[in-house]
Structures are given as C-alpha cells and as structure tokens.
Write an enzyme that holds these catalytic residues in place. Structure first.
Site, PDB file in Angstrom:
ATOM      1  NE  ARG A  67      -3.713  -1.253  10.028  1.00 43.14           N
ATOM      2  CZ  ARG A  67      -2.693  -0.705   9.368  1.00 43.14           C
ATOM      3  NH1 ARG A  67      -2.750   0.553   9.010  1.00 43.14           N
ATOM      4  NH2 ARG A  67      -1.645  -1.422   9.070  1.00 43.14           N
ATOM      5  NE  ARG A 123       2.336  -5.172  11.090  1.00 41.54           N
ATOM      6  CZ  ARG A 123       3.333  -4.886  10.252  1.00 41.54           C
ATOM      7  NH1 ARG A 123       4.489  -5.485  10.379  1.00 41.54           N
ATOM      8  NH2 ARG A 123       3.148  -4.006   9.301  1.00 41.54           N
ATOM      9  CE  LYS A 175      -2.148  -0.956   3.851  1.00 43.39           C
ATOM     10  NZ  LYS A 175      -1.600  -2.255   4.279  1.00 43.39           N
ATOM     11  NE  ARG A 177       6.979  -0.945  10.091  1.00 42.68           N
ATOM     12  CZ  ARG A 177       5.913  -0.832   9.306  1.00 42.68           C
ATOM     13  NH1 ARG A 177       5.954  -0.098   8.225  1.00 42.68           N
ATOM     14  NH2 ARG A 177       4.803  -1.460   9.610  1.00 42.68           N
ATOM     15  NE  ARG A 233       7.401  -3.541   5.453  1.00 44.75           N
ATOM     16  CZ  ARG A 233       6.153  -3.101   5.561  1.00 44.75           C
ATOM     17  NH1 ARG A 233       5.506  -2.644   4.511  1.00 44.75           N
ATOM     18  NH2 ARG A 233       5.549  -3.154   6.725  1.00 44.75           N
TER      19      ARG A 233
END
Ligand code: ADP
Ligand code: ZN
Length: 215
Positions: free
Chosen positions: A88, A171, A13, A160, A127
């Site tokens: 969300r 998540r 996103k 992260r 990532r």
C-alpha cells in the site's frame, strides 16, 4: 500465479480476490482482514493497528512488511497467492520485491481495479460486513438472503468502523497520496493491468480472468 490487487478502498479488491481464489485455487491474503482478526483477538499487533485504522490512516510499514513476507512462506502459498491490500506504499512494494528477489521469485500480475471516487463513496455507504466471518455484502448490490444476517455463518452484518462516511473520505485521500503511486511502480515493471471497476461484478471477474489467462 502471484497477483497483487491495487485500487482504492471499496473498489472491490476483496470481492474479486475471493473469486480468483475459488477459480484458481490460490489463497487470498488480505492485510486488512489480518489486522481485523488481530483486533478481535486482542493481540499486541491488533492494539497497535486499531488507532490507525479507525482514523482512516495506514498502519506503519514496519508493522506490515514482515508479517506479509512471513505469511508468503507458508505451505498454501507455494502455487501462488493474491495479495489484497498489500503493498500500500512504495516502501512496502520495495520490501516485497526485495524479499521475493532473494528467492529468485517475483509478482506475475498487478491488477488495478479502477473506479471514480464518487462511485466509491456511494458504494461504501452501502457496504456491510459480517461481524463473525468477515464476508462482505452491499445493501443494494449484494444483499444477504436474510436482512442483517450473514449467508455463510449466520453472524450479524454490520457497518465496519472505518466505513463511516468521514473515514471513507480520509481513506481515499490516503489512497491517492500513498498508494496510487504504486500504479506507476508496477507499470514500470511491466506488470500492470487496469480493470474497469464500474462494469459490475461479473464483467470485472471476466476481465480479470482474461488478463490472468493471457500469460
Ligand atoms: P479497504 O481495501 O477497503 O481499504 P482493508 O481491509 O484492505 O480495506 O484495510 C483496512 C485498513 O487496514 C486500512 O485503512 C489500513 O489502516 C489498514 N491496512 C490494511 N493493509 C495495510 C497495509 N498494507 N499497510 C498499511 N495499512 C494497512
Ligand atoms: Zn459470516
């Protein structure tokens, strides 16, 4: 043009939102980035949000909704915006719909970036994010020019906190439980377009552009 990006964490996103920003000259507003900035700056909001985020949970609706609605009043949003990471939950979506309705306004497009969980888990493991400016990379798919160093600002590129594999699983669970119902919500409003996130960056950007230019 007012756009919402839906899709699981790690579906891309944020990456697509940045592309749309450049192409259509409207700001991308990422609630995740807003929280991370607040954590870095040590604000009250940051302190409240951090525990939820590190555990892979959502930050409570009451900490999010007013913040976003206020942000949308700013001057740079007058020609539109892309919301990345908000709404969300169903209550967040309802709060947004209501706030916009008061101004005789509404969302134009809800784009769902669709991707299988397995592909996401794999992608998230690679990532990386710039510690300083938040630019995102992928060690295989979108590597920085110089290993470990941000192309844009020279900052360090790190994993992260909430991209640790166990947290990613949590998540994804939270996504399916609390956020995926928004797909139905926006479908019922006639605003949903589904983008196949497995096709790669260029094709996805082309597919998104085709949707945005169809109306
Ligand atoms: P991703 O899309 O990869 O999950 P984000 O940067 O959008 O990453 O979000 C990181 C974290 O910030 C989420 O896991 C959640 O804890 C918090 N967060 C961001 N946006 C919201 C929101 N709209 N409501 C509740 N929590 C949020
Ligand atoms: Zn950087």
């Amino acid at each position: 043009m007012k756009i919402i990006m839906l899709g699981a964490p790690g579906a891309g996103k944020g990456t697509y939102a940045k592309q749309i920003t450049q192409k259509y000259d409207i700001p991308a507003i990422s609630t995740g980035d807003i929280f991370r900035e607040n954590i870095k700056a040590g604000t009250e909001l940051g302190k409240k949000a951090k525990g939820y985020m590190d555990a892979g949970n959502l930050v409570p609706d009451e900490l999010v909704c007013d913040l976003v609605v206020d942000r949308l009043q700013q001057e740079d949003c007058k020609n539109g915006y892309i919301l990345d990471g908000f709404p969300r939950t169903i209550p967040q979506a309802e709060a947004l719909t209501e706030a916009l309705k008061k101004q005789d306004d509404g969302i134009d497009f809800a784009l769902e970036i669709n991707m299988a969980d397995e592909a996401i888990v794999e992608r998230m493991a690679g990532r990386r994010v710039c510690e300083k400016c938040g630019a995102t990379y992928h060690i295989v798919n979108i590597p920085p020019k110089k290993e470990g160093i941000c192309d844009e600002c020279g900052g360090n590129i790190i994993l992260r906190d909430d991209d640790a594999p166990e947290t990613v699983k949590k998540r994804l669970e939270v996504y399916h439980e609390q956020t995926a119902p928004l797909i139905e919500y926006y479908k019922n409003l006639g605003l949903l377009s589904v983008i196949d996130g497995s096709k790669g960056l260029e094709q996805c950007v082309a597919d998104i552009s085709a949707v945005l230019e169809s109306k």
